[in-house]
Design a protein around this motif. Structure first.
Motif, PDB file in Angstrom:
ATOM      1  N   VAL A   1      -5.597  13.318 -15.505  1.00 27.52           N
ATOM      2  CA  VAL A   1      -6.346  12.896 -14.318  1.00 27.52           C
ATOM      3  C   VAL A   1      -5.565  11.820 -13.566  1.00 27.52           C
ATOM      4  O   VAL A   1      -5.480  11.859 -12.330  1.00 27.52           O
ATOM      5  N   ARG A   2      -4.970  10.873 -14.283  1.00 28.91           N
ATOM      6  CA  ARG A   2      -4.171   9.833 -13.633  1.00 28.91           C
ATOM      7  C   ARG A   2      -2.961  10.439 -12.918  1.00 28.91           C
ATOM      8  O   ARG A   2      -2.639  10.061 -11.793  1.00 28.91           O
ATOM      9  N   LEU A   3      -2.300  11.378 -13.577  1.00 27.95           N
ATOM     10  CA  LEU A   3      -1.149  12.049 -12.979  1.00 27.95           C
ATOM     11  C   LEU A   3      -1.560  12.773 -11.699  1.00 27.95           C
ATOM     12  O   LEU A   3      -0.930  12.609 -10.648  1.00 27.95           O
ATOM     13  N   LEU A   4      -2.606  13.564 -11.764  1.00 30.73           N
ATOM     14  CA  LEU A   4      -3.066  14.310 -10.599  1.00 30.73           C
ATOM     15  C   LEU A   4      -3.489  13.369  -9.478  1.00 30.73           C
ATOM     16  O   LEU A   4      -3.201  13.626  -8.298  1.00 30.73           O
ATOM     17  N   GLY A   5      -4.127  12.275  -9.826  1.00 29.94           N
ATOM     18  CA  GLY A   5      -4.528  11.285  -8.831  1.00 29.94           C
ATOM     19  C   GLY A   5      -3.341  10.627  -8.156  1.00 29.94           C
ATOM     20  O   GLY A   5      -3.345  10.416  -6.938  1.00 29.94           O
ATOM     21  N   ARG A   6      -2.304  10.303  -8.943  1.00 29.23           N
ATOM     22  CA  ARG A   6      -1.094   9.692  -8.366  1.00 29.23           C
ATOM     23  C   ARG A   6      -0.423  10.653  -7.388  1.00 29.23           C
ATOM     24  O   ARG A   6      -0.007  10.261  -6.297  1.00 29.23           O
ATOM     25  N   VAL A   7      -0.325  11.909  -7.783  1.00 25.91           N
ATOM     26  CA  VAL A   7       0.307  12.904  -6.913  1.00 25.91           C
ATOM     27  C   VAL A   7      -0.494  13.050  -5.622  1.00 25.91           C
ATOM     28  O   VAL A   7       0.074  13.074  -4.531  1.00 25.91           O
ATOM     29  N   PHE A   8      -1.812  13.095  -5.732  1.00 22.51           N
ATOM     30  CA  PHE A   8      -2.660  13.216  -4.542  1.00 22.51           C
ATOM     31  C   PHE A   8      -2.458  12.020  -3.622  1.00 22.51           C
ATOM     32  O   PHE A   8      -2.301  12.185  -2.412  1.00 22.51           O
ATOM     33  N   GLU A   9      -2.460  10.823  -4.173  1.00 21.23           N
ATOM     34  CA  GLU A   9      -2.304   9.619  -3.357  1.00 21.23           C
ATOM     35  C   GLU A   9      -0.965   9.599  -2.628  1.00 21.23           C
ATOM     36  O   GLU A   9      -0.881   9.149  -1.491  1.00 21.23           O
ATOM     37  N   GLN A  10       0.073  10.104  -3.267  1.00 24.22           N
ATOM     38  CA  GLN A  10       1.396  10.132  -2.634  1.00 24.22           C
ATOM     39  C   GLN A  10       1.515  11.245  -1.595  1.00 24.22           C
ATOM     40  O   GLN A  10       2.228  11.098  -0.604  1.00 24.22           O
ATOM     41  N   ALA A  11       0.815  12.353  -1.823  1.00 22.75           N
ATOM     42  CA  ALA A  11       0.966  13.531  -0.962  1.00 22.75           C
ATOM     43  C   ALA A  11       0.070  13.505   0.267  1.00 22.75           C
ATOM     44  O   ALA A  11       0.415  14.106   1.285  1.00 22.75           O
ATOM     45  N   LYS A  12      -1.071  12.820   0.184  1.00 23.15           N
ATOM     46  CA  LYS A  12      -1.982  12.834   1.336  1.00 23.15           C
ATOM     47  C   LYS A  12      -1.349  12.097   2.508  1.00 23.15           C
ATOM     48  O   LYS A  12      -0.482  11.247   2.333  1.00 23.15           O
ATOM     49  N   ARG A  13      -1.791  12.475   3.696  1.00 25.40           N
ATOM     50  CA  ARG A  13      -1.234  11.876   4.911  1.00 25.40           C
ATOM     51  C   ARG A  13      -2.333  11.189   5.702  1.00 25.40           C
ATOM     52  O   ARG A  13      -3.476  11.648   5.724  1.00 25.40           O
ATOM     53  N   GLU A  14      -1.957  10.124   6.360  1.00 26.90           N
ATOM     54  CA  GLU A  14      -2.869   9.402   7.245  1.00 26.90           C
ATOM     55  C   GLU A  14      -3.393  10.366   8.302  1.00 26.90           C
ATOM     56  O   GLU A  14      -2.625  11.111   8.896  1.00 26.90           O
ATOM     57  N   GLY A  15      -4.686  10.377   8.505  1.00 30.44           N
ATOM     58  CA  GLY A  15      -5.279  11.214   9.528  1.00 30.44           C
ATOM     59  C   GLY A  15      -5.601  12.631   9.093  1.00 30.44           C
ATOM     60  O   GLY A  15      -6.084  13.419   9.901  1.00 30.44           O
ATOM     61  N   ASP A  16      -5.320  12.986   7.833  1.00 30.61           N
ATOM     62  CA  ASP A  16      -5.687  14.315   7.333  1.00 30.61           C
ATOM     63  C   ASP A  16      -7.194  14.494   7.408  1.00 30.61           C
ATOM     64  O   ASP A  16      -7.956  13.569   7.111  1.00 30.61           O
ATOM     65  N   SER A  17      -7.620  15.687   7.766  1.00 30.69           N
ATOM     66  CA  SER A  17      -9.047  15.999   7.761  1.00 30.69           C
ATOM     67  C   SER A  17      -9.504  16.166   6.312  1.00 30.69           C
ATOM     68  O   SER A  17      -8.685  16.332   5.393  1.00 30.69           O
ATOM     69  N   GLU A  18     -10.806  16.147   6.128  1.00 30.71           N
ATOM     70  CA  GLU A  18     -11.361  16.367   4.793  1.00 30.71           C
ATOM     71  C   GLU A  18     -10.952  17.746   4.271  1.00 30.71           C
ATOM     72  O   GLU A  18     -10.618  17.903   3.096  1.00 30.71           O
ATOM     73  N   ALA A  19     -10.941  18.737   5.141  1.00 29.67           N
ATOM     74  CA  ALA A  19     -10.535  20.091   4.741  1.00 29.67           C
ATOM     75  C   ALA A  19      -9.075  20.120   4.289  1.00 29.67           C
ATOM     76  O   ALA A  19      -8.739  20.783   3.294  1.00 29.67           O
ATOM     77  N   ASN A  20      -8.215  19.400   4.993  1.00 26.95           N
ATOM     78  CA  ASN A  20      -6.806  19.345   4.591  1.00 26.95           C
ATOM     79  C   ASN A  20      -6.640  18.649   3.248  1.00 26.95           C
ATOM     80  O   ASN A  20      -5.817  19.055   2.421  1.00 26.95           O
ATOM     81  N   ARG A  21      -7.415  17.598   3.025  1.00 21.29           N
ATOM     82  CA  ARG A  21      -7.336  16.900   1.732  1.00 21.29           C
ATOM     83  C   ARG A  21      -7.881  17.770   0.594  1.00 21.29           C
ATOM     84  O   ARG A  21      -7.351  17.742  -0.508  1.00 21.29           O
ATOM     85  N   GLU A  22      -8.916  18.535   0.872  1.00 30.78           N
ATOM     86  CA  GLU A  22      -9.452  19.467  -0.129  1.00 30.78           C
ATOM     87  C   GLU A  22      -8.390  20.513  -0.485  1.00 30.78           C
ATOM     88  O   GLU A  22      -8.201  20.836  -1.655  1.00 30.78           O
ATOM     89  N   ALA A  23      -7.719  21.040   0.535  1.00 34.11           N
ATOM     90  CA  ALA A  23      -6.670  22.032   0.298  1.00 34.11           C
ATOM     91  C   ALA A  23      -5.517  21.431  -0.503  1.00 34.11           C
ATOM     92  O   ALA A  23      -4.980  22.079  -1.409  1.00 34.11           O
ATOM     93  N   LEU A  24      -5.159  20.207  -0.183  1.00 35.47           N
ATOM     94  CA  LEU A  24      -4.102  19.521  -0.925  1.00 35.47           C
ATOM     95  C   LEU A  24      -4.493  19.356  -2.388  1.00 35.47           C
ATOM     96  O   LEU A  24      -3.706  19.648  -3.297  1.00 35.47           O
TER      97      LEU A  24
END
Length: 69
Positions: free
Chosen positions: A18-41
């Motif tokens: 869970v920590r690994l997946l969370g770190r990857v998500f935090e690094q990969a998400k982009r400022e201004g991404d929509s909720e749908a884009n973050r869900e897809a990520l």
């Protein structure tokens, strides 16, 4: 956070996973991404991890790309 919701939906992961997946998500998400884009990520990160990509840097790089079909 989308990654936490997706993790709960996908399967049971260990706390370190869970920590690994969370770190990857935090690094990969982009400022201004929509909720749908973050869900897809979040879905891509989990799909890649479940496909056997466990190296953090590789998981990050692959998860920034759309899933191949």
């Amino acid at each position: 956070m989308p990654i936490n919701r997706k993790i709960k939906e996908a399967s049971h992961f260990t706390p370190s996973e869970v920590r690994l997946l969370g770190r990857v998500f935090e690094q990969a998400k982009r400022e201004g991404d929509s909720e749908a884009n973050r869900e897809a990520l979040a879905s891509r990160i989990i799909a890649n991890y479940m496909a056997g990509i466990t190296d953090e840097a590789e998981l990050l790089a692959l998860s920034r790309q759309p899933l191949g079909r």
